[in-house]
Design an enzyme around this catalytic site. Structure first.
Site, PDB file in Angstrom:
ATOM      1  N   ASN A 241       0.801  -1.220   0.000  1.00  0.00           N
ATOM      2  CA  ASN A 241       0.000   0.000   0.000  1.00  0.00           C
ATOM      3  C   ASN A 241       0.831   1.266   0.000  1.00  0.00           C
ATOM      4  O   ASN A 241       1.971   1.288   0.438  1.00  0.00           O
ATOM      5  CB  ASN A 241      -0.993  -0.015   1.177  1.00  0.00           C
ATOM      6  CG  ASN A 241      -0.356   0.264   2.507  1.00  0.00           C
ATOM      7  OD1 ASN A 241       0.068   1.381   2.776  1.00  0.00           O
ATOM      8  ND2 ASN A 241      -0.279  -0.750   3.362  1.00  0.00           N
ATOM      9  N   CYS A 242       0.227   2.301  -0.526  1.00  0.00           N
ATOM     10  CA  CYS A 242       0.849   3.618  -0.613  1.00  0.00           C
ATOM     11  C   CYS A 242       0.095   4.619   0.252  1.00  0.00           C
ATOM     12  O   CYS A 242      -0.052   5.780  -0.110  1.00  0.00           O
ATOM     13  CB  CYS A 242       0.877   4.093  -2.069  1.00  0.00           C
ATOM     14  SG  CYS A 242       1.781   3.005  -3.176  1.00  0.00           S
TER      15      CYS A 242
END
Length: 428
Positions: A241-242
């Site tokens: 995830n970012c």
């Protein structure tokens, strides 16, 4: 489940003709490593650099951080369902390269990527200023879609970590830590007088580059389930995830989860650590209701006396956090929640997007909106092109003199790593 975690202490990392470990020095064949990573046709160029504590170095935009580990004995391998076959991990022996990590950077994937400074005030907010970082700069082929770009860089980090860790497979560790949790009924019989404590770990699963993987499966596709804590140490849960850098559990954080480590340290002494309940943080209300119902049901089914709930992300996931807390408390089970806050730069705003009186024992990681000024560094690994647009940055963050003014949320790992020793609010 019994796992021996062998620490091979790394004192230095350098480039050389052969990848090996001698006397605490990890030597890396740079060309061989680059060739391995460039086997992915989605990457057009790969470079490798080294950043050490105290150096005037800035790394940005940071995507993921991975600690090299290798399976020595026992079923499966590190990163099951991703690099190794799908098997239940978390038992046997695993060796760890302690003191160094693999870090990935390059062209930005999503705007919520971070900064790591190896010295200066920013270094105080990230654990990765204290590790020796082997940094992969990966550039995608032209026109590559975001999700393919994220996956290519994620796998690059895993492959590099596995490549480095293989050097430690036949080594005798400098230290060994043993972690053991009994099957449920055996544990209840073994520690009848100790409070039964569980850990609810909320995984970021909002999609749109906010994803976490369990045994290779996107966690938004699962319902809450139970895991042995040692499974997580073998890379059963990895980051994809970012989300904002200070809210994001990198793969390193998953493998070194401080709540799990602190609960295991107290297991059989002051409490009976029954296990981990993993749950997700979906976007739609029906999914939130389903997952929080299941989480509370599992906590009740296990007969827990107390639960620690940790959150990843902020805003929308605050609803999941409070839903989990309300429903677990309604079962007569005490809860303590761990979260950071977004209270505005002056700290005066509501810190969570949701709240409830039952959430009355809270451990905070601090206010992510607090402003910090990062001085210019002599060297940048990656690029400064995105400093103004990453979460925590703003137009004008990067000044002409090279200083950067950002919110703490832009710093990778900035949320305090809080363990069980700070969670005595409810006395379990």
């Amino acid at each position: 489940m019994r796992l021996e975690l062998g620490h091979v202490l790394i004192k230095d990392v350098q480039f050389g003709n052969e990848t090996k470990i001698e006397n605490g020095v990890l030597t890396v064949n740079k060309e061989e490593l680059i060739s391995l990573i460039k086997e992915d046709e989605h990457l057009t160029s790969v470079d490798v650099d080294i950043a050490k504590p105290g150096e005037s170095v800035r790394i940005t935009p940071v995507k993921d951080v991975v600690e090299p580990r290798v399976k020595v004995e026992g079923p499966g391998g590190v990163f099951p369902g991703i690099l190794s076959k799908v098997d239940v991990v978390g038992s046997g022996k695993t060796n760890v390269l302690k003191g160094c990590v693999v870090m990935t950077t390059g062209k930005i994937v999503g705007f919520q990527e971070g900064i790591v400074d190896m010295t200066g005030p920013g270094a105080d907010f990230t654990p990765f200023s204290k590790t020796i970082n082997l940094v992969l700069k990966c550039e995608p082929v032209e026109g590559l879609k975001q999700h393919d770009h994220e996956r290519a860089v994620r796998f690059a980090g895993f492959k590099a970590a596995a490549y480095l860790a293989e050097t430690a497979k036949s080594l005798t560790p400098d230290t060994v830590e043993v972690y053991e949790v009994d099957p449920f009924l055996k544990g209840i019989e073994k520690y009848p007088n100790l409070p039964k404590v569980g850990y609810v770990q909320m995984l970021q699963t909002q999609g749109l580059l906010h994803d976490t993987y369990v045994y290779g499966v996107d966690a938004k596709q699962i319902v809450p389930t139970i895991m042995y804590p040692t499974e997580i140490m073998d890379g059963a849960i990895v980051s994809g995830n970012c989300v904002s850098a200070c809210d994001k559990n990198t793969t390193y954080h998953q493998m070194n989860n401080p709540v799990i480590h602190d609960l295991l340290a107290q297991h059989g002494k002051t409490l009976n650590f029954v296990g981990v309940i993993i749950t997700n943080e979906n976007v739609y209300l029906a999914d939130k209701e389903r997952s929080s119902n299941w989480t509370a049901k599992l906590a009740e089914y296990l007969g827990l006396d107390g639960v620690i709930v940790s959150q990843e992300g902020f805003g929308n996931p605050d609803t999941d956090l409070i839903m989990n807390t309300k429903k677990i408390e309604a079962k007569g089970i005490d809860t303590v929640i761990i979260t950071d806050e977004y209270a505005g730069r002056d700290g005066a705003s509501q810190s969570l997007a949701d709240a409830d009186p039952s959430a009355n024992a809270v451990v905070t990681g601090g206010n992510a909106n607090e402003i910090i000024v990062l001085p210019k560094m002599d060297k940048v690994i990656g690029t400064l092109d995105y400093v103004d647009i990453i979460a925590g940055g703003f137009d004008g963050s990067l000044a002409a003199d090279g200083t950067i003014t950002v919110e703490i949320q832009a710093i990778t790992g900035a949320t305090n790593e809080v363990g069980f020793n700070k969670m005595s609010a409810k006395g379990f």
